[in-house]
Design a protein around this motif. Structure first.
Motif, PDB file in Angstrom:
ATOM      1  N   ASN A  70       7.949  13.880  50.448  1.00  0.00           N
ATOM      2  CA  ASN A  70       7.907  15.340  50.456  1.00  0.00           C
ATOM      3  C   ASN A  70       9.254  15.932  50.032  1.00  0.00           C
ATOM      4  OD1 ASN A  70       6.648  17.846  50.808  1.00  0.00           O
ATOM      5  ND2 ASN A  70       7.304  17.996  52.950  1.00  0.00           N
ATOM      6  N   VAL A  71       9.756  15.492  48.891  1.00  0.00           N
ATOM      7  CA  VAL A  71      11.032  15.970  48.369  1.00  0.00           C
ATOM      8  C   VAL A  71      10.794  17.246  47.562  1.00  0.00           C
ATOM      9  CG1 VAL A  71      13.052  15.413  46.989  1.00  0.00           C
ATOM     10  CG2 VAL A  71      11.875  13.597  48.252  1.00  0.00           C
ATOM     11  N   GLU A  72      11.463  18.302  47.934  1.00  0.00           N
ATOM     12  CA  GLU A  72      11.250  19.606  47.307  1.00  0.00           C
ATOM     13  C   GLU A  72      12.132  19.797  46.077  1.00  0.00           C
ATOM     14  OE1 GLU A  72      12.568  23.622  49.097  1.00  0.00           O
ATOM     15  OE2 GLU A  72      10.441  23.510  49.617  1.00  0.00           O
ATOM     16  N   ASP A  73      11.591  20.421  45.056  1.00  0.00           N
ATOM     17  CA  ASP A  73      12.363  20.774  43.880  1.00  0.00           C
ATOM     18  C   ASP A  73      13.488  21.725  44.302  1.00  0.00           C
ATOM     19  OD1 ASP A  73      13.365  21.688  41.461  1.00  0.00           O
ATOM     20  OD2 ASP A  73      11.463  22.502  40.733  1.00  0.00           O
ATOM     21  N   PRO A  74      14.763  21.380  44.046  1.00  0.00           N
ATOM     22  CA  PRO A  74      15.885  22.238  44.460  1.00  0.00           C
ATOM     23  C   PRO A  74      15.814  23.658  43.907  1.00  0.00           C
ATOM     24  CG  PRO A  74      16.686  20.081  43.820  1.00  0.00           C
ATOM     25  CD  PRO A  74      15.246  20.133  43.428  1.00  0.00           C
ATOM     26  N   ALA A  75      15.081  23.863  42.815  1.00  0.00           N
ATOM     27  CA  ALA A  75      14.971  25.198  42.221  1.00  0.00           C
ATOM     28  C   ALA A  75      14.374  26.197  43.207  1.00  0.00           C
ATOM     29  CB  ALA A  75      14.126  25.142  40.951  1.00  0.00           C
ATOM     30  N   ILE A  76      13.516  25.742  44.090  1.00  0.00           N
ATOM     31  CA  ILE A  76      12.891  26.642  45.076  1.00  0.00           C
ATOM     32  C   ILE A  76      13.951  27.210  46.016  1.00  0.00           C
ATOM     33  CG2 ILE A  76      11.250  26.745  46.996  1.00  0.00           C
ATOM     34  CD1 ILE A  76       9.670  24.507  45.602  1.00  0.00           C
ATOM     35  N   TYR A  77      14.819  26.359  46.499  1.00  0.00           N
ATOM     36  CA  TYR A  77      15.904  26.780  47.384  1.00  0.00           C
ATOM     37  C   TYR A  77      16.898  27.674  46.639  1.00  0.00           C
ATOM     38  CZ  TYR A  77      20.293  26.177  50.026  1.00  0.00           C
ATOM     39  OH  TYR A  77      21.478  26.375  50.687  1.00  0.00           O
ATOM     40  N   ILE A  78      17.240  27.289  45.410  1.00  0.00           N
ATOM     41  CA  ILE A  78      18.212  28.060  44.631  1.00  0.00           C
ATOM     42  C   ILE A  78      17.712  29.477  44.379  1.00  0.00           C
ATOM     43  CG2 ILE A  78      19.393  28.240  42.407  1.00  0.00           C
ATOM     44  CD1 ILE A  78      19.362  25.177  42.272  1.00  0.00           C
ATOM     45  N   VAL A  79      16.465  29.618  43.962  1.00  0.00           N
ATOM     46  CA  VAL A  79      15.942  30.939  43.623  1.00  0.00           C
ATOM     47  C   VAL A  79      15.844  31.832  44.858  1.00  0.00           C
ATOM     48  CG1 VAL A  79      13.446  30.541  43.853  1.00  0.00           C
ATOM     49  CG2 VAL A  79      14.287  32.066  42.075  1.00  0.00           C
ATOM     50  N   ASP A 107      23.415  23.671  46.223  1.00  0.00           N
ATOM     51  CA  ASP A 107      24.491  24.561  46.655  1.00  0.00           C
ATOM     52  C   ASP A 107      25.578  24.667  45.591  1.00  0.00           C
ATOM     53  OD1 ASP A 107      23.477  25.359  49.141  1.00  0.00           O
ATOM     54  OD2 ASP A 107      24.225  23.564  50.130  1.00  0.00           O
ATOM     55  N   PHE A 108      25.852  23.550  44.923  1.00  0.00           N
ATOM     56  CA  PHE A 108      26.817  23.577  43.823  1.00  0.00           C
ATOM     57  C   PHE A 108      26.350  24.517  42.722  1.00  0.00           C
ATOM     58  CE2 PHE A 108      27.988  22.063  39.592  1.00  0.00           C
ATOM     59  CZ  PHE A 108      29.366  22.033  39.673  1.00  0.00           C
ATOM     60  N   CYS A 109      25.077  24.416  42.348  1.00  0.00           N
ATOM     61  CA  CYS A 109      24.549  25.258  41.283  1.00  0.00           C
ATOM     62  C   CYS A 109      24.506  26.732  41.689  1.00  0.00           C
ATOM     63  CB  CYS A 109      23.153  24.788  40.881  1.00  0.00           C
ATOM     64  SG  CYS A 109      23.176  23.329  39.796  1.00  0.00           S
ATOM     65  N   ILE A 110      24.229  27.001  42.943  1.00  0.00           N
ATOM     66  CA  ILE A 110      24.251  28.383  43.417  1.00  0.00           C
ATOM     67  C   ILE A 110      25.635  28.986  43.204  1.00  0.00           C
ATOM     68  CG2 ILE A 110      24.178  29.822  45.501  1.00  0.00           C
ATOM     69  CD1 ILE A 110      21.883  27.993  46.477  1.00  0.00           C
ATOM     70  N   GLY A 111      26.655  28.248  43.606  1.00  0.00           N
ATOM     71  CA  GLY A 111      28.029  28.720  43.416  1.00  0.00           C
ATOM     72  C   GLY A 111      28.385  28.869  41.946  1.00  0.00           C
ATOM     73  N   ASP A 112      27.938  27.910  41.141  1.00  0.00           N
ATOM     74  CA  ASP A 112      28.219  27.936  39.704  1.00  0.00           C
ATOM     75  C   ASP A 112      27.549  29.136  39.035  1.00  0.00           C
ATOM     76  OD1 ASP A 112      29.827  26.307  38.032  1.00  0.00           O
ATOM     77  OD2 ASP A 112      28.051  25.667  36.925  1.00  0.00           O
ATOM     78  N   PHE A 113      26.294  29.370  39.382  1.00  0.00           N
ATOM     79  CA  PHE A 113      25.564  30.503  38.807  1.00  0.00           C
ATOM     80  C   PHE A 113      26.172  31.842  39.232  1.00  0.00           C
ATOM     81  CE2 PHE A 113      21.492  27.781  38.575  1.00  0.00           C
ATOM     82  CZ  PHE A 113      21.699  27.502  37.238  1.00  0.00           C
ATOM     83  N   LYS A 114      26.573  31.923  40.487  1.00  0.00           N
ATOM     84  CA  LYS A 114      27.155  33.177  40.973  1.00  0.00           C
ATOM     85  C   LYS A 114      28.470  33.488  40.266  1.00  0.00           C
ATOM     86  CE  LYS A 114      27.044  33.822  45.481  1.00  0.00           C
ATOM     87  NZ  LYS A 114      27.048  33.542  46.941  1.00  0.00           N
ATOM     88  N   THR A 115      29.279  32.461  40.065  1.00  0.00           N
ATOM     89  CA  THR A 115      30.604  32.670  39.474  1.00  0.00           C
ATOM     90  C   THR A 115      30.537  32.869  37.961  1.00  0.00           C
ATOM     91  OG1 THR A 115      31.625  31.300  41.188  1.00  0.00           O
ATOM     92  CG2 THR A 115      32.897  31.667  39.177  1.00  0.00           C
ATOM     93  N   LYS A 116      29.773  32.019  37.275  1.00  0.00           N
ATOM     94  CA  LYS A 116      29.803  32.008  35.815  1.00  0.00           C
ATOM     95  C   LYS A 116      28.755  32.901  35.146  1.00  0.00           C
ATOM     96  CE  LYS A 116      31.602  27.273  35.695  1.00  0.00           C
ATOM     97  NZ  LYS A 116      31.344  25.874  35.275  1.00  0.00           N
ATOM     98  N   VAL A 117      27.672  33.203  35.874  1.00  0.00           N
ATOM     99  CA  VAL A 117      26.605  33.989  35.252  1.00  0.00           C
ATOM    100  C   VAL A 117      26.421  35.358  35.918  1.00  0.00           C
ATOM    101  CG1 VAL A 117      24.164  34.000  34.571  1.00  0.00           C
ATOM    102  CG2 VAL A 117      25.401  31.827  34.705  1.00  0.00           C
ATOM    103  N   LEU A 118      26.270  35.359  37.231  1.00  0.00           N
ATOM    104  CA  LEU A 118      25.979  36.604  37.936  1.00  0.00           C
ATOM    105  C   LEU A 118      27.237  37.395  38.281  1.00  0.00           C
ATOM    106  CD1 LEU A 118      23.142  35.251  40.237  1.00  0.00           C
ATOM    107  CD2 LEU A 118      22.947  36.419  38.022  1.00  0.00           C
ATOM    108  N   GLN A 119      28.408  36.794  38.082  1.00  0.00           N
ATOM    109  CA  GLN A 119      29.684  37.493  38.170  1.00  0.00           C
ATOM    110  C   GLN A 119      30.012  38.030  39.562  1.00  0.00           C
ATOM    111  OE1 GLN A 119      31.687  37.685  34.986  1.00  0.00           O
ATOM    112  NE2 GLN A 119      30.156  36.066  34.826  1.00  0.00           N
ATOM    113  N   PHE A 120      29.826  37.139  40.580  1.00  0.00           N
ATOM    114  CA  PHE A 120      30.310  37.504  41.924  1.00  0.00           C
ATOM    115  C   PHE A 120      30.558  36.245  42.742  1.00  0.00           C
ATOM    116  CE2 PHE A 120      25.651  37.643  42.272  1.00  0.00           C
ATOM    117  CZ  PHE A 120      25.386  36.971  43.457  1.00  0.00           C
TER     118      PHE A 120
END
Length: 219
Positions: free
Chosen positions: A80-89, A206-219
């Motif tokens: 029952n391994v969940e796709d990390p995209a669900i948590y990220i979104v 969690d790494f991708c969340i931080g990466d997206f916030k910093t490099k794409v969403l600008q916060f």
């Protein structure tokens, strides 16, 4: 080592559904102001293939690559391994609201491909879609230490303006850990209902969340 790298490229290619393109489109102040008070709906996608890259199967080229994906998908289902995209979104939807004043929607929309116009036309009542797509998730042995493994993950973010039928923010993240003394064995990765695998995927998310916030969403 060259063979290992070539096989890894094959497996990564097989775990990707179709051809995935990524543009770097960071959020601008104008875009941020334009989505204020708008409802952000999360995109929902079919769970992608997972590759379990082991040294034994790596000896059989393409047949081994297909076997790795079959074994990986079985691991995902059985544990029952969940796709990390669900948590990220889910996390980024809340973070967008806190930062830019968007509305967190309780709805989600199904996205089957990368056609922005189709996604917009199929969801006419939606303001903005936050689409996180897992590009690759897998684990593989280290080329120099075959009994130790690392969990690899990459994803793409797209923020889609439905009315204008266009992507207003987009970016890519990837996590490929280096070997450390605590890198797990195959058995350790899958013990206790794949507890270590799930933890590694959570760290990647969690790494991708931080990466997206910093490099794409600008916060």
């Amino acid at each position: 080592m060259c063979i290992n790298k070539a096989l890894l490229a094959v497996v990564v290619g097989l775990t990707m559904v179709g051809c995935v393109s990524v543009n770097h489109i960071p959020m601008t102040p104008e875009i941020a102001n334009g989505i204020k008070y708008k409802e952000v709906v999360t995109g929902k996608r079919e769970k992608p293939d997972f590759a379990a890259i082991t040294a034994g199967k790596a000896m059989f080229a393409m047949i081994g690559a297909v076997a790795m994906i079959s074994a990986g998908n079985e691991i995902v289902v059985n544990n029952n391994v969940e796709d990390p995209a669900i948590y990220i979104v889910e996390k980024l939807s809340a973070d967008l609201s806190a930062k830019y004043g968007t509305k967190v929607s309780t709805k989600s929309v199904t996205i089957t491909d990368d056609d922005v116009q189709a996604a917009s036309k199929n969801n006419p009542g939606v303001d903005v879609i936050l689409d996180i797509r897992t590009i690759n998730w897998s684990f593989a042995y280290f080329p120099t230490t075959w009994d130790k493994y690392r969990v690899m993950y990459s994803a793409r973010l797209r923020l889609i303006d439905v009315k204008d039928e266009k992507v207003i923010a987009e970016g890519f993240c990837s996590r490929v850990p280096d070997q450390t003394p605590s890198s797990p064995t195959y058995e350790e990765l899958l013990a206790n209902n794949a507890e270590r695998l799930k933890r590694e995927l959570k760290e990647a998310a969690d790494f991708c969340i931080g990466d997206f916030k910093t490099k794409v969403l600008q916060f």
